[in-house]
Write an enzyme that holds these catalytic residues in place. Structure first.
Site, PDB file in Angstrom:
ATOM      1  CG  MET A  84      65.276  10.135 -12.793  1.00 54.94           C
ATOM      2  SD  MET A  84      66.145  10.082 -11.203  1.00 54.94           S
ATOM      3  CE  MET A  84      65.918  11.766 -10.651  1.00 54.94           C
TER       4      MET A  84
ATOM      5  CG  ASP B 207      66.941  16.840  -9.277  1.00 58.73           C
ATOM      6  OD1 ASP B 207      67.062  16.760  -8.040  1.00 58.73           O
ATOM      7  OD2 ASP B 207      66.206  16.083  -9.934  1.00 58.73           O
TER       8      ASP B 207
ATOM      9  N   GLY C 199      68.457  10.259  -2.940  1.00 56.21           N
ATOM     10  CA  GLY C 199      68.483  11.580  -2.337  1.00 56.21           C
ATOM     11  C   GLY C 199      69.642  11.706  -1.365  1.00 56.21           C
ATOM     12  N   GLY C 200      69.907  12.932  -0.949  1.00 58.28           N
ATOM     13  CA  GLY C 200      70.893  13.182   0.096  1.00 58.28           C
ATOM     14  C   GLY C 200      72.335  13.122  -0.320  1.00 58.28           C
TER      15      GLY C 200
ATOM     16  N   GLY D 223      69.301   8.871  -8.720  1.00 63.50           N
ATOM     17  CA  GLY D 223      68.865   7.594  -8.172  1.00 63.50           C
ATOM     18  C   GLY D 223      68.608   7.612  -6.685  1.00 63.50           C
TER      19      GLY D 223
ATOM     20  N   GLY E 171      65.153  18.551  -2.006  1.00 56.13           N
ATOM     21  CA  GLY E 171      64.546  17.389  -1.372  1.00 56.13           C
ATOM     22  C   GLY E 171      64.843  17.345   0.113  1.00 56.13           C
ATOM     23  CB  SER E 172      67.729  15.897   1.953  1.00 48.99           C
ATOM     24  OG  SER E 172      67.674  14.620   1.357  1.00 48.99           O
TER      25      SER E 172
ATOM     26  CG  ASP F 154      62.923  12.823  -8.706  1.00 43.16           C
ATOM     27  OD1 ASP F 154      63.217  13.347  -9.793  1.00 43.16           O
ATOM     28  OD2 ASP F 154      63.288  13.276  -7.607  1.00 43.16           O
TER      29      ASP F 154
ATOM     30  CG  MET G 254      70.452  14.715 -13.269  1.00 41.61           C
ATOM     31  SD  MET G 254      69.057  14.954 -12.121  1.00 41.61           S
ATOM     32  CE  MET G 254      69.622  14.059 -10.672  1.00 41.61           C
TER      33      MET G 254
ATOM     34  CG  HIS H  70      63.731  14.052 -13.247  1.00 44.57           C
ATOM     35  ND1 HIS H  70      64.761  14.293 -12.350  1.00 44.57           N
ATOM     36  CD2 HIS H  70      64.330  13.528 -14.354  1.00 44.57           C
ATOM     37  CE1 HIS H  70      65.908  13.937 -12.887  1.00 44.57           C
ATOM     38  NE2 HIS H  70      65.668  13.456 -14.097  1.00 44.57           N
TER      39      HIS H  70
ATOM     40  CG  HIS I  46      61.496  17.646  -8.981  1.00 43.37           C
ATOM     41  ND1 HIS I  46      61.723  18.140 -10.249  1.00 43.37           N
ATOM     42  CD2 HIS I  46      62.309  16.568  -8.850  1.00 43.37           C
ATOM     43  CE1 HIS I  46      62.644  17.399 -10.855  1.00 43.37           C
ATOM     44  NE2 HIS I  46      63.009  16.439 -10.023  1.00 43.37           N
TER      45      HIS I  46
ATOM     46  CG  MET J 217      63.786   7.283  -9.560  1.00 45.59           C
ATOM     47  SD  MET J 217      64.791   7.207  -8.060  1.00 45.59           S
ATOM     48  CE  MET J 217      65.099   8.951  -7.765  1.00 45.59           C
TER      49      MET J 217
ATOM     50  CB  SER K 122      62.594  16.448  -4.581  1.00 47.06           C
ATOM     51  OG  SER K 122      62.593  15.120  -5.062  1.00 47.06           O
TER      52      SER K 122
ATOM     53  N   GLY L 203      71.427  17.940  -4.111  1.00 52.57           N
ATOM     54  CA  GLY L 203      72.329  18.609  -3.183  1.00 52.57           C
ATOM     55  C   GLY L 203      72.131  20.101  -3.071  1.00 52.57           C
TER      56      GLY L 203
END
Length: 223
Positions: free
Chosen positions: A68, A175, A144-145, A142, A197-198, A35, A137, A66, A33, A37, A8, A177
């Site tokens: 959002m 998507d 990350g982490g 909205g 992502g993270s 995002d 999801m 994606h 990926h 937003m 991500s 965690g």
């Protein structure tokens, strides 16, 4: 099919975005990926089409976009023109979902639907044959982490059962965690695409983090 890894870009270092794009290009990752937003559908603003176009200019792998955002239909063409190969819209943001999916496919893109954690997969029953990808999801969208929501495992299983015999080619994307601690079980219950992502961009070696996710083993089989 070998499962797919989609780092991500939202978690990348934007001050060194080109370097992170090249890292993903050279890694075992399969997709980027992206995002988008709007600060309305989700309580955050990420980046828009100019940044996406800059990513697409250097990306050597498909852009998995994606949206959002509210009223995603307004931006489908711009999304395609900015480099998207997969466009995912939120069930919760689409008044006429069937029409939106058809519009995405008319643009020549793969059509995806994302579901928030509180949205049951059963609501996709009447369009499941029209969808290329469902993005579940596993955190509230909205930011990350966030901590992974365990209910996601049952949703994956329910979705795979619902699609069986109707859309066996459906890709189930997870998507939020996602990391080494839950990747094996996600794949075991039916996931195909892991968005990370993270767990990738905050790792000491992002390339090794991607390799680890790509080569997850569960049970006696390598996925």
């Amino acid at each position: 099919m070998k499962h797919l890894i989609a780092p991500s870009v939202l978690a990348a270092n934007f001050a060194k975005l080109y370097d992170d794009i090249q890292m993903v290009n050279k890694s075992e990752a399969d997709w980027f990926h992206i995002d988008i937003m709007d600060g309305v559908f989700v309580p955050n603003i990420s980046f828009g089409f100019p940044v996406m176009q800059a990513i697409a200019k250097h990306a050597e792998k498909p852009l998995d976009v994606h949206l959002m955002i509210v009223d995603p239909d307004r931006y489908l063409t711009a999304c395609k023109e900015s480099g998207a190969e997969i466009i995912t819209v939120h069930y919760e943001a689409c008044t006429h979902l069937h029409r939106t999916l058809a519009a995405i496919k008319e643009l020549g893109c793969k059509a995806g639907v994302a579901l928030n954690p509180h949205t049951p997969v059963s609501l996709l029953r009447d369009v499941i044959q029209d969808v290329d990808l469902v993005c579940l999801m596993s955190v509230n969208p909205g930011f990350g982490g966030q901590k992974f929501i365990d209910r996601t495992y049952a949703k994956i299983s329910d979705l795979r059962t619902m699609a069986a015999g109707i859309n066996d080619a459906l890709l189930i994307e997870i998507d939020g965690g996602v990391g080494d601690k839950n990747a094996a079980l996600l794949l075991e219950v039916g996931a195909d695409v892991l968005v990370a992502g993270s767990s990738v961009f905050s790792a000491e070696s992002p390339t090794e983090a991607i390799r680890s996710l790509k080569n997850v083993v569960h049970g006696a089989q390598q996925v």
